[in-house]
Design an enzyme around this catalytic site. Structure first.
Site, PDB file in Angstrom:
ATOM      1  N   GLY A  34       0.917  -1.056   0.098  1.00  0.00           N
ATOM      2  CA  GLY A  34      -0.116   0.081  -0.153  1.00  0.00           C
ATOM      3  C   GLY A  34       0.819   1.395   0.071  1.00  0.00           C
ATOM      4  O   GLY A  34       1.867   1.210   0.516  1.00  0.00           O
ATOM      5  N   CYS A  73       5.471   0.064   7.347  1.00  0.00           N
ATOM      6  CA  CYS A  73       5.349   1.115   6.692  1.00  0.00           C
ATOM      7  C   CYS A  73       6.510   1.628   5.811  1.00  0.00           C
ATOM      8  O   CYS A  73       7.624   1.586   6.326  1.00  0.00           O
ATOM      9  CB  CYS A  73       5.007   2.189   7.486  1.00  0.00           C
ATOM     10  SG  CYS A  73       4.323   3.651   6.481  1.00  0.00           S
ATOM     11  N   GLU A 101      -3.720   3.100   5.203  1.00  0.00           N
ATOM     12  CA  GLU A 101      -3.569   4.045   4.169  1.00  0.00           C
ATOM     13  C   GLU A 101      -4.360   5.312   4.405  1.00  0.00           C
ATOM     14  O   GLU A 101      -3.797   6.462   4.182  1.00  0.00           O
ATOM     15  CB  GLU A 101      -3.565   3.537   2.781  1.00  0.00           C
ATOM     16  CG  GLU A 101      -2.745   2.539   2.398  1.00  0.00           C
ATOM     17  CD  GLU A 101      -1.325   2.645   2.593  1.00  0.00           C
ATOM     18  OE1 GLU A 101      -0.826   3.766   2.384  1.00  0.00           O
ATOM     19  OE2 GLU A 101      -0.608   1.645   2.759  1.00  0.00           O
TER      20      GLU A 101
HETATM   21  C1  QAP Z   1       0.658  -0.986   4.942  1.00  0.00           C
HETATM   22  O1  QAP Z   1       2.793  -1.408   4.351  1.00  0.00           O
HETATM   23  C2  QAP Z   1       0.103  -2.111   5.660  1.00  0.00           C
HETATM   24  O2  QAP Z   1       9.654  -1.793   6.626  1.00  0.00           O
HETATM   25  C3  QAP Z   1       1.471  -1.314   3.838  1.00  0.00           C
HETATM   26  O3  QAP Z   1      11.617  -2.759   5.146  1.00  0.00           O
HETATM   27  C4  QAP Z   1       0.774  -2.704   6.800  1.00  0.00           C
HETATM   28  O4  QAP Z   1       3.643  -1.895   2.353  1.00  0.00           O
HETATM   29  C5  QAP Z   1      -0.797  -2.758   5.249  1.00  0.00           C
HETATM   30  C6  QAP Z   1       7.710  -2.360   3.639  1.00  0.00           C
HETATM   31  C7  QAP Z   1       0.347  -3.961   7.325  1.00  0.00           C
HETATM   32  C8  QAP Z   1      -1.451  -4.065   5.648  1.00  0.00           C
HETATM   33  C9  QAP Z   1      -0.793  -4.701   6.660  1.00  0.00           C
HETATM   34  C10 QAP Z   1       7.991  -2.033   5.181  1.00  0.00           C
HETATM   35  C11 QAP Z   1       8.582  -2.926   3.002  1.00  0.00           C
HETATM   36  C12 QAP Z   1       6.239  -2.262   3.546  1.00  0.00           C
HETATM   37  C13 QAP Z   1       9.391  -2.303   5.615  1.00  0.00           C
HETATM   38  C14 QAP Z   1       3.771  -1.795   3.610  1.00  0.00           C
HETATM   39  C15 QAP Z   1      10.304  -2.666   4.381  1.00  0.00           C
HETATM   40  C16 QAP Z   1       9.941  -2.881   3.551  1.00  0.00           C
HETATM   41  C17 QAP Z   1       5.015  -1.776   4.126  1.00  0.00           C
HETATM   42 CO    CO Z   2       2.422   3.592   5.521  1.00  0.00          CO
END
Ligand code: QAP
Ligand code: CO
Length: 192
Positions: free
Chosen positions: A43, A87, A130
């Site tokens: 996201g 995130c 988000e």
């Molecule tokens: C939000 O989060 C979310 O620390 C999106 O090193 C979180 O895409 C939605 C990410 C939980 C649903 C459940 C974070 C990638 C990605 C990191 C993300 C990283 C590499 C996070």
């Molecule tokens: Co975020």
């Protein structure tokens, strides 16, 4: 596209409605999807790419790839659950966060068509995460205050080190440029 990180102002501003879904917005949406794939996210919201606009993209798998423009969370379930969130704007940090299990959300898609969906599971989680970005809220704000403060401090120090390093690099380059100019002057005997 650059992903803005904790400590940067745009992540703390309240985003404003998208007025018209023109080519500029459509290009932004495409770039946001690309940035999200590049960074292995599921996201990404406007403020995370420095755009103070109420829109986000979510892609959980081949079936769930969605754009939310000017979204509104219409209702949330009483029932909540814990889930470990991360995130792209707070890289490397993960924390269990409590949120409603089910939500109903209304938004416009990339063609300006209004839709309403009932979501649960990971999609409901992602939409709420988000949506928070559009309000200037990060998932760490929903963790316990000690944890939140610790992470904010950690990122502030990280940012400070980055800025210091950048300043040192600039100074080094300026010194080198001066040296080269002096050498050239000596060779040609030309002051200008
Ligand atoms: C939000 O989060 C979310 O620390 C999106 O090193 C979180 O895409 C939605 C990410 C939980 C649903 C459940 C974070 C990638 C990605 C990191 C993300 C990283 C590499 C996070
Ligand atoms: Co975020």
């Amino acid at each position: 596209m650059k992903v803005f990180k904790l400590g940067e102002e745009v992540l703390r501003q309240k985003a404003v409605d998208v007025q018209t879904i023109d080519d500029e917005i459509k290009n932004l949406i495409e770039t946001m999807f690309e940035t999200m794939y590049d960074e292995n996210g599921i996201g990404l919201a406007g403020p995370q790419v420095g755009k103070n606009l109420r829109l986000f993209v979510i892609e959980l798998d081949d079936e769930v790839r969605r754009v939310f423009i000017n979204p509104q969370i219409v209702s949330t379930s009483q029932e909540t659950s814990l889930y470990e969130e991360g995130c792209l704007s707070v890289p490397g940090i993960y924390k269990e966060i409590e949120r409603p299990v089910k939500i109903s959300v209304q938004a416009l898609d990339e063609n300006g068509k209004a839709f309403t969906i009932e979501a649960d599971g990971l999609l409901a989680r992602a939409i709420q995460h988000e949506y928070d970005h559009l309000e200037g809220v990060l998932f760490i704000d929903r963790a316990d205050p000690d944890f939140r403060d610790k992470i904010i401090e950690e990122f502030a120090k990280k940012q400070e080190r980055r800025l210091k390093k950048e300043a040192e690099k600039q100074a080094k380059q300026a010194k080198l440029a001066k040296k080269l100019a002096a050498k050239k002057t000596k060779q040609t005997g030309n002051e200008t």
